[in-house]
Enzyme design. Structure first.
Site, PDB file in Angstrom:
ATOM      1  N   ARG A 246       6.305 -27.947 -16.039  1.00 51.54           N
ATOM      2  CA  ARG A 246       5.062 -28.375 -16.696  1.00 51.54           C
ATOM      3  C   ARG A 246       3.914 -28.496 -15.686  1.00 51.54           C
ATOM      4  NH1 ARG A 246       0.848 -29.586 -18.860  1.00 51.54           N
ATOM      5  NH2 ARG A 246       0.533 -31.142 -20.505  1.00 51.54           N
TER       6      ARG A 246
ATOM      7  N   TYR B 166      -2.639 -34.872 -39.082  1.00 53.59           N
ATOM      8  CA  TYR B 166      -3.304 -34.363 -37.871  1.00 53.59           C
ATOM      9  C   TYR B 166      -4.513 -33.500 -38.232  1.00 53.59           C
ATOM     10  CZ  TYR B 166       0.488 -36.124 -35.010  1.00 53.59           C
ATOM     11  OH  TYR B 166       1.386 -36.957 -34.383  1.00 53.59           O
TER      12      TYR B 166
ATOM     13  N   ARG C 289      13.446 -34.524 -29.489  1.00 57.81           N
ATOM     14  CA  ARG C 289      12.595 -34.369 -28.299  1.00 57.81           C
ATOM     15  C   ARG C 289      13.426 -34.292 -27.019  1.00 57.81           C
ATOM     16  NH1 ARG C 289       7.285 -35.742 -30.186  1.00 57.81           N
ATOM     17  NH2 ARG C 289       6.590 -34.807 -28.261  1.00 57.81           N
TER      18      ARG C 289
ATOM     19  N   ASP D  17       6.057 -26.781 -31.085  1.00 61.61           N
ATOM     20  CA  ASP D  17       5.382 -27.987 -31.576  1.00 61.61           C
ATOM     21  C   ASP D  17       5.076 -27.828 -33.058  1.00 61.61           C
ATOM     22  OD1 ASP D  17       4.231 -30.529 -30.078  1.00 61.61           O
ATOM     23  OD2 ASP D  17       3.014 -30.126 -31.848  1.00 61.61           O
TER      24      ASP D  17
ATOM     25  N   ARG E  44       9.335 -34.644 -21.187  1.00 58.33           N
ATOM     26  CA  ARG E  44       8.905 -35.256 -19.923  1.00 58.33           C
ATOM     27  C   ARG E  44       9.907 -36.171 -19.251  1.00 58.33           C
ATOM     28  NH1 ARG E  44       3.550 -37.285 -22.453  1.00 58.33           N
ATOM     29  NH2 ARG E  44       5.078 -37.241 -24.124  1.00 58.33           N
TER      30      ARG E  44
END
Ligand code: CP3
Length: 343
Positions: free
Chosen positions: A35, A148, A22, A71, A26
């Site tokens: 973003r 998911y 990752r 993703d 962020r």
């Protein structure tokens, strides 16, 4: 010289290659700036933006591998179940798949037909990156995708929908796993064809079931992927479950990502010298301070020892609150730690 590729091939290198799960995201101010102007999906689906975000951590830190900004959920969308990333909530799928009727409605055409934006970005990236930086593609593992898909999003209670389906609807469960496995293999193969030097399979939720269910619901599908991509550089990351694997089972996997629950010395002792190991600094160490980070980073390097076959990484993804200087301390420590290479 490409330290990452040489390490994947078990060749000795003067220092360890390092990248961070990752690494685009962020915690980087330059990510947050872009973003602020786009939805998450615009970033993933627009090759120029995807390329820029993939390169951000490489420019800032001189990491040895770039992982494509994408993703694991893109495969579910390609199967006919769109997702959104909702602030404070994470992924939300348009509709969960829990019955054989819902499963039958998934797309039957190859997922690669609607994932062209990933392959275009990889082609652009391979041209843009210097040859000493490796390019990594990725996919979610069938089990983690199934978590998911059945839940319809994230879960704070260990994904009960998929566990229920596994027990109550075993035929539907296995049919779903088959469809996901085929999609994952197709997507990984297409990423390698588009210029990825290696691919990683994220089984982030492999450790949320007991060992016997891991062997039933996760491992056979990971093995199928390994067999289908034999000879390629494929990193398997069964988070929270690697410690269950025997040396015989590990023999099927070229590269294993391991979390921080055991030392690298432990995994080497258990599995021998033929498997490449990736990991395994606890991401929580990055919340401390540069001196502690340098010390714990060296402890991971020392735990493996000087032999070939170690890619430095965290034991899981970096979290959004980490200061950029803390990551700098980690990377500098790995980059200046000399390995003695036999003449
Ligand atoms: O490693 C990289 O820098 C490449 C990009 C990458 C993302 N997701 C971007 C992303 C990778 C490799 C992933 C993998 C991923 N996605 C996993 C497996 C890895 C892991 O951490 O276990 C999983 C489980 C997902 C699903 C997903 N996507 C979740 C749970 C979330 C929300 C939680 C979170 O971390 O924010 C996402 C959204 C997501 N994927 C973001 C990023 C940068 C945050 C989006 C935002 O800016 O709001």
């Amino acid at each position: 010289m490409n330290l990452f590729l040489d390490t994947c091939d078990l060749k000795p290198t003067p220092r360890r290659p390092v990248w961070i799960m990752r690494q685009a995201g962020r915690y980087l101010p330059e990510y947050r700036a872009i973003r602020a102007k786009h939805t998450f999906k615009e970033l993933v689906e627009t090759p120029d933006l995807c390329v820029e975000l993939t390169l951000q951590p490489i420019r800032r830190y001189g990491l040895d591998a770039a992982i494509i900004f994408s993703d694991i959920l893109v495969i579910l969308e390609a199967l006919g179940v769109p997702y959104q990333i909702v602030d404070g909530q994470g992924p939300v799928l348009d509709r969960p798949v829990r019955t054989s009727e819902a499963l039958d409605r998934l797309a039957t055409t190859p997922v690669t037909g609607s994932l062209g934006y990933v392959y275009t970005a990889l082609e652009l990236l391979r041209r843009e990156l210097s040859p000493d930086v490796a390019l990594i593609g990725f996919a979610g593992a069938p089990w983690t995708l199934a978590c998911y898909l059945a839940e319809g999003g994230s879960s704070k209670t260990g994904f009960p929908a998929i566990k229920n389906m596994m027990e109550q609807e075993p035929d539907t469960f296995h049919a779903m796993m088959e469809r996901l496995t085929e999609a994952v293999i197709d997507h990984l193969r297409a990423q390698l064809d588009a210029g990825a030097d290696a691919v990683q399979v994220f089984d982030s939720w492999a450790g949320i079931v007991p060992e016997h269910q891991f062997r039933h619901a996760c491992l056979p599908y990971l093995t199928r992927i390994a067999d289908a991509l034999k000879g390629e550089r494929v990193i398997f990351f069964p988070r929270g479950a690697a410690h269950w694997l025997t040396a015989a089972e590990v023999g099927r996997f070229p590269i294993l990502g391991v979390d921080g629950s055991h030392t690298l010395a432990h995994y080497r002792d258990r599995w021998g010298d033929e498997v490449v190991l990736q990991g395994n600094l606890d991401p929580a160490i990055l919340t401390t301070d540069p001196d502690t980070i340098a010390r714990e980073t060296r402890a991971v390097l020392e735990s493996h020892g000087p032999g070939p076959g170690h890619i430095f990484n965290l034991g899981h993804g970096i979290t959004p609150e980490i200061p950029v200087e803390h990551v700098q301390a980690l990377v500098e420590t790995v980059h200046t730690y000399q390995l003695e290479v036999p003449a």
